[in-house]
Enzyme design. Structure first.
Site, PDB file in Angstrom:
ATOM      1  N   HIS A  81     -23.912 -14.301 -43.159  1.00 52.86           N
ATOM      2  CA  HIS A  81     -23.251 -14.151 -44.469  1.00 52.86           C
ATOM      3  C   HIS A  81     -22.113 -15.157 -44.600  1.00 52.86           C
ATOM      4  O   HIS A  81     -21.447 -15.500 -43.623  1.00 52.86           O
ATOM      5  CB  HIS A  81     -22.733 -12.725 -44.668  1.00 52.86           C
ATOM      6  CG  HIS A  81     -21.671 -12.282 -43.715  1.00 52.86           C
ATOM      7  ND1 HIS A  81     -20.318 -12.436 -43.966  1.00 52.86           N
ATOM      8  CD2 HIS A  81     -21.747 -11.686 -42.497  1.00 52.86           C
ATOM      9  CE1 HIS A  81     -19.614 -11.942 -42.959  1.00 52.86           C
ATOM     10  NE2 HIS A  81     -20.456 -11.484 -42.049  1.00 52.86           N
ATOM     11  N   ASP A  83     -19.536 -14.803 -47.021  1.00 53.53           N
ATOM     12  CA  ASP A  83     -18.272 -14.268 -47.529  1.00 53.53           C
ATOM     13  C   ASP A  83     -17.348 -13.917 -46.368  1.00 53.53           C
ATOM     14  O   ASP A  83     -17.798 -13.754 -45.233  1.00 53.53           O
ATOM     15  CB  ASP A  83     -18.516 -13.032 -48.397  1.00 53.53           C
ATOM     16  CG  ASP A  83     -19.004 -11.825 -47.614  1.00 53.53           C
ATOM     17  OD1 ASP A  83     -19.963 -11.998 -46.828  1.00 53.53           O
ATOM     18  OD2 ASP A  83     -18.449 -10.713 -47.770  1.00 53.53           O
ATOM     19  N   ASP A 144     -16.272 -15.012 -38.824  1.00 55.52           N
ATOM     20  CA  ASP A 144     -17.123 -13.929 -39.302  1.00 55.52           C
ATOM     21  C   ASP A 144     -17.393 -14.175 -40.781  1.00 55.52           C
ATOM     22  O   ASP A 144     -16.606 -13.778 -41.629  1.00 55.52           O
ATOM     23  CB  ASP A 144     -16.402 -12.597 -39.085  1.00 55.52           C
ATOM     24  CG  ASP A 144     -17.196 -11.392 -39.523  1.00 55.52           C
ATOM     25  OD1 ASP A 144     -18.402 -11.526 -39.784  1.00 55.52           O
ATOM     26  OD2 ASP A 144     -16.603 -10.299 -39.617  1.00 55.52           O
ATOM     27  N   GLU A 178     -21.421  -9.423 -47.556  1.00 56.30           N
ATOM     28  CA  GLU A 178     -21.654  -8.545 -46.406  1.00 56.30           C
ATOM     29  C   GLU A 178     -20.402  -7.767 -46.045  1.00 56.30           C
ATOM     30  O   GLU A 178     -20.478  -6.602 -45.635  1.00 56.30           O
ATOM     31  CB  GLU A 178     -22.126  -9.377 -45.198  1.00 56.30           C
ATOM     32  CG  GLU A 178     -22.615  -8.554 -44.014  1.00 56.30           C
ATOM     33  CD  GLU A 178     -21.535  -8.183 -43.009  1.00 56.30           C
ATOM     34  OE1 GLU A 178     -21.826  -7.415 -42.081  1.00 56.30           O
ATOM     35  OE2 GLU A 178     -20.373  -8.656 -43.159  1.00 56.30           O
ATOM     36  N   GLU A 179     -19.251  -8.393 -46.192  1.00 52.82           N
ATOM     37  CA  GLU A 179     -17.999  -7.762 -45.777  1.00 52.82           C
ATOM     38  C   GLU A 179     -17.629  -6.552 -46.626  1.00 52.82           C
ATOM     39  O   GLU A 179     -16.796  -5.745 -46.224  1.00 52.82           O
ATOM     40  CB  GLU A 179     -16.856  -8.780 -45.802  1.00 52.82           C
ATOM     41  CG  GLU A 179     -16.992  -9.895 -44.780  1.00 52.82           C
ATOM     42  CD  GLU A 179     -16.825  -9.430 -43.346  1.00 52.82           C
ATOM     43  OE1 GLU A 179     -16.602  -8.226 -43.139  1.00 52.82           O
ATOM     44  OE2 GLU A 179     -16.935 -10.258 -42.433  1.00 52.82           O
ATOM     45  N   ASP A 201     -24.283 -12.553 -36.127  1.00 52.98           N
ATOM     46  CA  ASP A 201     -23.070 -11.964 -36.685  1.00 52.98           C
ATOM     47  C   ASP A 201     -22.318 -11.121 -35.668  1.00 52.98           C
ATOM     48  O   ASP A 201     -21.500 -10.283 -36.025  1.00 52.98           O
ATOM     49  CB  ASP A 201     -23.445 -11.107 -37.910  1.00 52.98           C
ATOM     50  CG  ASP A 201     -22.258 -10.763 -38.787  1.00 52.98           C
ATOM     51  OD1 ASP A 201     -21.203 -11.418 -38.665  1.00 52.98           O
ATOM     52  OD2 ASP A 201     -22.382  -9.825 -39.596  1.00 52.98           O
ATOM     53  N   HIS A 383     -11.119 -10.737 -39.056  1.00 51.20           N
ATOM     54  CA  HIS A 383     -10.427 -10.149 -40.212  1.00 51.20           C
ATOM     55  C   HIS A 383      -8.906 -10.235 -40.116  1.00 51.20           C
ATOM     56  O   HIS A 383      -8.210  -9.441 -40.755  1.00 51.20           O
ATOM     57  CB  HIS A 383     -10.829  -8.684 -40.439  1.00 51.20           C
ATOM     58  CG  HIS A 383     -12.281  -8.466 -40.682  1.00 51.20           C
ATOM     59  ND1 HIS A 383     -12.813  -7.235 -41.012  1.00 51.20           N
ATOM     60  CD2 HIS A 383     -13.336  -9.318 -40.643  1.00 51.20           C
ATOM     61  CE1 HIS A 383     -14.125  -7.336 -41.158  1.00 51.20           C
ATOM     62  NE2 HIS A 383     -14.460  -8.596 -40.932  1.00 51.20           N
TER      63      HIS A 383
END
Length: 413
Positions: A81, A83, A144, A178-179, A201, A383
């Site tokens: 992903h 995003d 990520d 995805e997040e 991932d 994150h």
């Protein structure tokens, strides 16, 4: 095999594009800026010579590395992903390159005294002597899952340039959102056309996962009654106190900060209250399906018990399932995990097979008919400002993709 500088340049070109998703948006992608990277990726795949390159109205990018063998091989896929998490800003990412890491503190931001230290993040010590890419302390990095994208594109490039490596058709897909839990919501599994796939991932090198949490959300509204506090006796009902009773009645040590491995939890993620009304949001997680259902029942029974203590209903609760443990769908096809495990061992990466304490696009895709284990992408501390990725881990992940393609063709020769 894989050029180090090339990997660094590709990765940094991706992470400097802001692709933060937005859970409050109802569109797909949830933010317009995700198109910037999606369009770039589509063009890059065309330039590399991949076939069937497409980007649909929701920004899902798909392409094919065409087979170069005469025999029939199952079509496999790789998914990542683009995003980044709304938990921390992904705007103006300024990646820092740390060559030959010496095992000591890394100063991310001298002015703000932000330090990435192995005293707190012990995993750093396994990467002594390697090249790390970090943040500058003011944003997340975006490994990520832009590390996963880097690895898939780099593997595709390598396979296109090395036809001596035999493989069947390989499909790739890059997804938005995805997040915020929507990465697979508009994924066209039929169009993708793979028999199985792998999400790139995971976190540290060697991770291979085919179990994840069963997941649900719980929205709880607590009703109170506001009157003047000077004349409140027997009349005021403070919704915040009722909410506090609800929170304290759940198992205190079944929360994220007290659990690990396959242990599930209740997690209060948000609370906002006044006397008249309090709203809470929980997430419920458990690897075991029976325990998962039991957790939901605990919350429903607790709400009913508290309502029974009042003349009128004071708690409304709505529980929604989010995703399920992909183990149920992958176990009948364990050869796909075995291929990934063999690929890692063949390039001297020790497989670390363990459950995911979370979810990936792969969990939803598995229930949509595309069994999809998860493979390491290499990053750590996702994150947040302490996120980093070892370049050597990205190189190894790229090699794993190439080796899976090669092994699959050999097994079906």
């Amino acid at each position: 095999m894989i050029d180090k500088k090339h990997i660094i340049d590709r990765f940094t070109s991706y992470v400097t594009i802001d692709t933060e998703s937005d859970p409050k948006s109802e569109s797909t992608p949830s933010t317009e800026k995700q198109w910037d990277l999606a369009n770039k990726l589509a063009e890059e795949l065309k330039e590399l010579g991949l076939k069937d390159v497409s980007i649909d109205k929701h920004a899902y990018v798909m392409a094919t590395i065409p087979s170069n063998v005469p025999h029939k091989v199952p079509t496999i896929g790789f998914v990542s992903h683009f995003d980044t998490s709304p938990d921390y800003t992904g705007k103006n990412v300024n990646p820092q390159i740390v060559e030959n890491y010496d095992g000591k503190d890394i100063i991310l931001n001298k002015e703000k005294n932000i330090v990435l230290s192995p005293d707190y993040f012990e995993d750093l010590l396994q990467y002594k002597g390697q090249t790390l890419i970090t943040t500058d302390g003011t944003t997340l990095l975006g490994a990520d899952d832009k590390a996963g994208i880097t690895e898939i594109v780099s593997a595709a490039e390598y396979l296109m340039q090395h036809p001596e490596i035999k493989h069947g058709d390989i499909r790739i897909c890059f997804t938005p959102d995805e997040e915020i839990g929507r990465g697979a919501h508009k994924f066209d599994v039929k169009k993708f056309g793979a028999e199985w796939a792998y999400t790139m991932d995971g976190s540290q090198i060697g991770e291979l996962e085919y179990e994840n949490f069963n997941a649900a959300s719980a929205d709880i509204k607590v009703h109170g009654k506001i009157v003047h506090p000077g004349y409140a006796k027997g009349k005021m009902v403070n919704s915040m106190y009722i909410a506090q009773d609800f929170i304290n009645s759940l198992p205190r040590f079944e929360t994220p900060e007290h659990t690990e491995d396959r242990q599930g939890f209740f997690h209060l993620t948000q609370i906002e209250g006044k006397v008249e009304e309090t709203n809470m949001h929980y997430i419920i997680r458990d690897h075991d399906k029976e325990h998962f259902e039991a957790r939901k029942k605990v919350m429903l029974d607790l709400a009913a018990e508290i309502n029974g203590q009042h003349e009128k209903e004071v708690i409304e609760i709505e529980i929604k399932d989010q995703y399920f443990n992909m183990r149920e769908k992958v176990e009948p096809m364990m050869h796909i995990v075995a291929i990934a495990e063999e690929a890692m061992k063949s390039i001297n990466v020790k497989p670390n097979i363990k459950p995911i304490r979370g979810g990936t696009d792969g969990s939803q895709l598995s229930y949509m008919g595309l069994p999809c284990p998860n493979i390491f992408a290499g990053g750590h501390n996702f994150h947040g400002r302490y996120e980093y990725v070892p370049v050597e881990s990205m190189i190894k992940a790229t090699e794993v993709i190439v080796k899976i393609a090669e092994l699959t063709a050999k097994k079906y020769a």
